[in-house]
Motif scaffolding. Sequence first.
Motif, PDB file in Angstrom:
ATOM      1  N   LYS A   1      -9.122  16.912   2.736  1.00 47.02           N
ATOM      2  CA  LYS A   1      -7.844  17.471   2.291  1.00 47.02           C
ATOM      3  C   LYS A   1      -7.997  18.771   1.509  1.00 47.02           C
ATOM      4  N   ALA A   2      -9.222  19.150   1.206  1.00 46.87           N
ATOM      5  CA  ALA A   2      -9.430  20.378   0.434  1.00 46.87           C
ATOM      6  C   ALA A   2      -9.039  21.590   1.276  1.00 46.87           C
TER       7      ALA A   2
ATOM      8  N   SER B   1      -7.031   7.007   2.117  1.00 42.16           N
ATOM      9  CA  SER B   1      -6.166   6.788   3.270  1.00 42.16           C
ATOM     10  C   SER B   1      -5.693   5.333   3.278  1.00 42.16           C
ATOM     11  N   GLU B   2      -4.676   5.069   4.072  1.00 39.86           N
ATOM     12  CA  GLU B   2      -4.171   3.706   4.177  1.00 39.86           C
ATOM     13  C   GLU B   2      -5.255   2.758   4.686  1.00 39.86           C
ATOM     14  N   GLN B   3      -6.041   3.193   5.664  1.00 42.95           N
ATOM     15  CA  GLN B   3      -7.100   2.354   6.207  1.00 42.95           C
ATOM     16  C   GLN B   3      -8.195   2.107   5.170  1.00 42.95           C
ATOM     17  N   GLN B   4      -8.549   3.127   4.409  1.00 40.60           N
ATOM     18  CA  GLN B   4      -9.555   2.956   3.362  1.00 40.60           C
ATOM     19  C   GLN B   4      -9.082   1.938   2.331  1.00 40.60           C
ATOM     20  N   LYS B   5      -7.810   2.011   1.968  1.00 37.33           N
ATOM     21  CA  LYS B   5      -7.254   1.048   1.015  1.00 37.33           C
ATOM     22  C   LYS B   5      -7.297  -0.367   1.587  1.00 37.33           C
ATOM     23  N   LYS B   6      -6.892  -0.505   2.852  1.00 36.69           N
ATOM     24  CA  LYS B   6      -6.910  -1.827   3.491  1.00 36.69           C
ATOM     25  C   LYS B   6      -8.328  -2.398   3.507  1.00 36.69           C
ATOM     26  N   ASP B   7      -9.300  -1.563   3.854  1.00 37.06           N
ATOM     27  CA  ASP B   7     -10.688  -2.023   3.897  1.00 37.06           C
ATOM     28  C   ASP B   7     -11.166  -2.482   2.517  1.00 37.06           C
ATOM     29  N   LEU B   8     -10.860  -1.691   1.483  1.00 36.56           N
ATOM     30  CA  LEU B   8     -11.275  -2.068   0.131  1.00 36.56           C
ATOM     31  C   LEU B   8     -10.574  -3.343  -0.337  1.00 36.56           C
ATOM     32  N   LEU B   9      -9.291  -3.447  -0.056  1.00 30.99           N
ATOM     33  CA  LEU B   9      -8.564  -4.657  -0.451  1.00 30.99           C
ATOM     34  C   LEU B   9      -9.108  -5.891   0.267  1.00 30.99           C
ATOM     35  N   HIS B  10      -9.490  -5.739   1.523  1.00 32.61           N
ATOM     36  CA  HIS B  10     -10.084  -6.847   2.269  1.00 32.61           C
ATOM     37  C   HIS B  10     -11.421  -7.251   1.634  1.00 32.61           C
ATOM     38  N   ARG B  11     -12.237  -6.274   1.297  1.00 25.43           N
ATOM     39  CA  ARG B  11     -13.518  -6.564   0.645  1.00 25.43           C
ATOM     40  C   ARG B  11     -13.301  -7.314  -0.672  1.00 25.43           C
ATOM     41  N   LEU B  12     -12.343  -6.828  -1.460  1.00 27.99           N
ATOM     42  CA  LEU B  12     -12.089  -7.455  -2.758  1.00 27.99           C
ATOM     43  C   LEU B  12     -11.545  -8.870  -2.609  1.00 27.99           C
ATOM     44  N   ALA B  13     -10.748  -9.104  -1.587  1.00 25.98           N
ATOM     45  CA  ALA B  13     -10.237 -10.460  -1.338  1.00 25.98           C
ATOM     46  C   ALA B  13     -11.388 -11.408  -0.998  1.00 25.98           C
ATOM     47  N   ARG B  14     -12.349 -10.904  -0.229  1.00 25.74           N
ATOM     48  CA  ARG B  14     -13.518 -11.735   0.102  1.00 25.74           C
ATOM     49  C   ARG B  14     -14.334 -12.029  -1.156  1.00 25.74           C
TER      50      ARG B  14
ATOM     51  N   ILE C   1       0.861  -1.182   0.000  1.00 21.85           N
ATOM     52  CA  ILE C   1       0.000   0.000   0.000  1.00 21.85           C
ATOM     53  C   ILE C   1       0.898   1.234   0.000  1.00 21.85           C
ATOM     54  N   ILE C   2       0.745   2.047  -1.027  1.00 22.06           N
ATOM     55  CA  ILE C   2       1.562   3.256  -1.110  1.00 22.06           C
ATOM     56  C   ILE C   2       0.787   4.454  -0.572  1.00 22.06           C
ATOM     57  N   GLN C   3       1.523   5.423  -0.083  1.00 18.39           N
ATOM     58  CA  GLN C   3       0.916   6.652   0.420  1.00 18.39           C
ATOM     59  C   GLN C   3       0.540   7.523  -0.771  1.00 18.39           C
ATOM     60  N   GLY C   4      -0.567   8.194  -0.657  1.00 18.82           N
ATOM     61  CA  GLY C   4      -1.007   9.099  -1.701  1.00 18.82           C
ATOM     62  C   GLY C   4      -2.161   9.928  -1.188  1.00 18.82           C
ATOM     63  N   THR C   5      -2.801  10.619  -2.083  1.00 18.95           N
ATOM     64  CA  THR C   5      -3.912  11.476  -1.688  1.00 18.95           C
ATOM     65  C   THR C   5      -5.257  10.925  -2.129  1.00 18.95           C
ATOM     66  N   ALA C   6      -5.271   9.796  -2.834  1.00 18.87           N
ATOM     67  CA  ALA C   6      -6.531   9.243  -3.321  1.00 18.87           C
ATOM     68  C   ALA C   6      -7.385   8.698  -2.185  1.00 18.87           C
TER      69      ALA C   6
ATOM     70  N   SER D   1     -15.503   6.840   0.167  1.00 21.44           N
ATOM     71  CA  SER D   1     -14.206   7.064   0.801  1.00 21.44           C
ATOM     72  C   SER D   1     -13.450   8.178   0.091  1.00 21.44           C
ATOM     73  N   SER D   2     -13.538   8.171  -1.218  1.00 22.49           N
ATOM     74  CA  SER D   2     -12.875   9.211  -1.997  1.00 22.49           C
ATOM     75  C   SER D   2     -13.459  10.589  -1.692  1.00 22.49           C
ATOM     76  N   VAL D   3     -14.778  10.668  -1.586  1.00 28.01           N
ATOM     77  CA  VAL D   3     -15.424  11.941  -1.248  1.00 28.01           C
ATOM     78  C   VAL D   3     -14.925  12.441   0.103  1.00 28.01           C
ATOM     79  N   VAL D   4     -14.925  11.568   1.092  1.00 29.40           N
ATOM     80  CA  VAL D   4     -14.497  11.949   2.433  1.00 29.40           C
ATOM     81  C   VAL D   4     -13.031  12.396   2.427  1.00 29.40           C
ATOM     82  N   THR D   5     -12.174  11.615   1.801  1.00 30.09           N
ATOM     83  CA  THR D   5     -10.749  11.935   1.768  1.00 30.09           C
ATOM     84  C   THR D   5     -10.497  13.277   1.090  1.00 30.09           C
TER      85      THR D   5
END
Length: 104
Positions: free
Chosen positions: A82-83, A16-29, A9-14, A74-78
């Motif tokens: 950051k705006a 958060s790390e937790q949001q990415k982890k949650d999505l990746l977990h969902r996709l793995a399921r 998981i790379i850092q970026g502005t798209a 998640s994208s909307v919130v992030t």
Amino acid sequence: MADTPPLKIIQGTALSEQQKKDLLHRLARIEGQLRGVQKLIAKAAEPADCEGIAQQMSAARKALDRSFVTLLTSSVVTHAEKAATPEESLQSAKQIAALLEKFV
């Protein structure tokens, strides 16, 4: 099949790390659900088996749809967090709206 190593998981502005982890977990399921559907199809012996397969395919499709909604919310919130200005927030909202129009 061998376990695949976890994605880096790379850092970026798209997202958060937790949001990415949650999505990746969902996709793995979902990936696991689809492997199960493949096994059900391979073992289908009579017409009645198709109902169970259809039910599992529908569940996987709904899970993928929920992941899509989670990605966008998640994208909307992030982006809102950051705006720096209301204009940046509005621009981010417009980008998300364009994604919804394009993919829904």
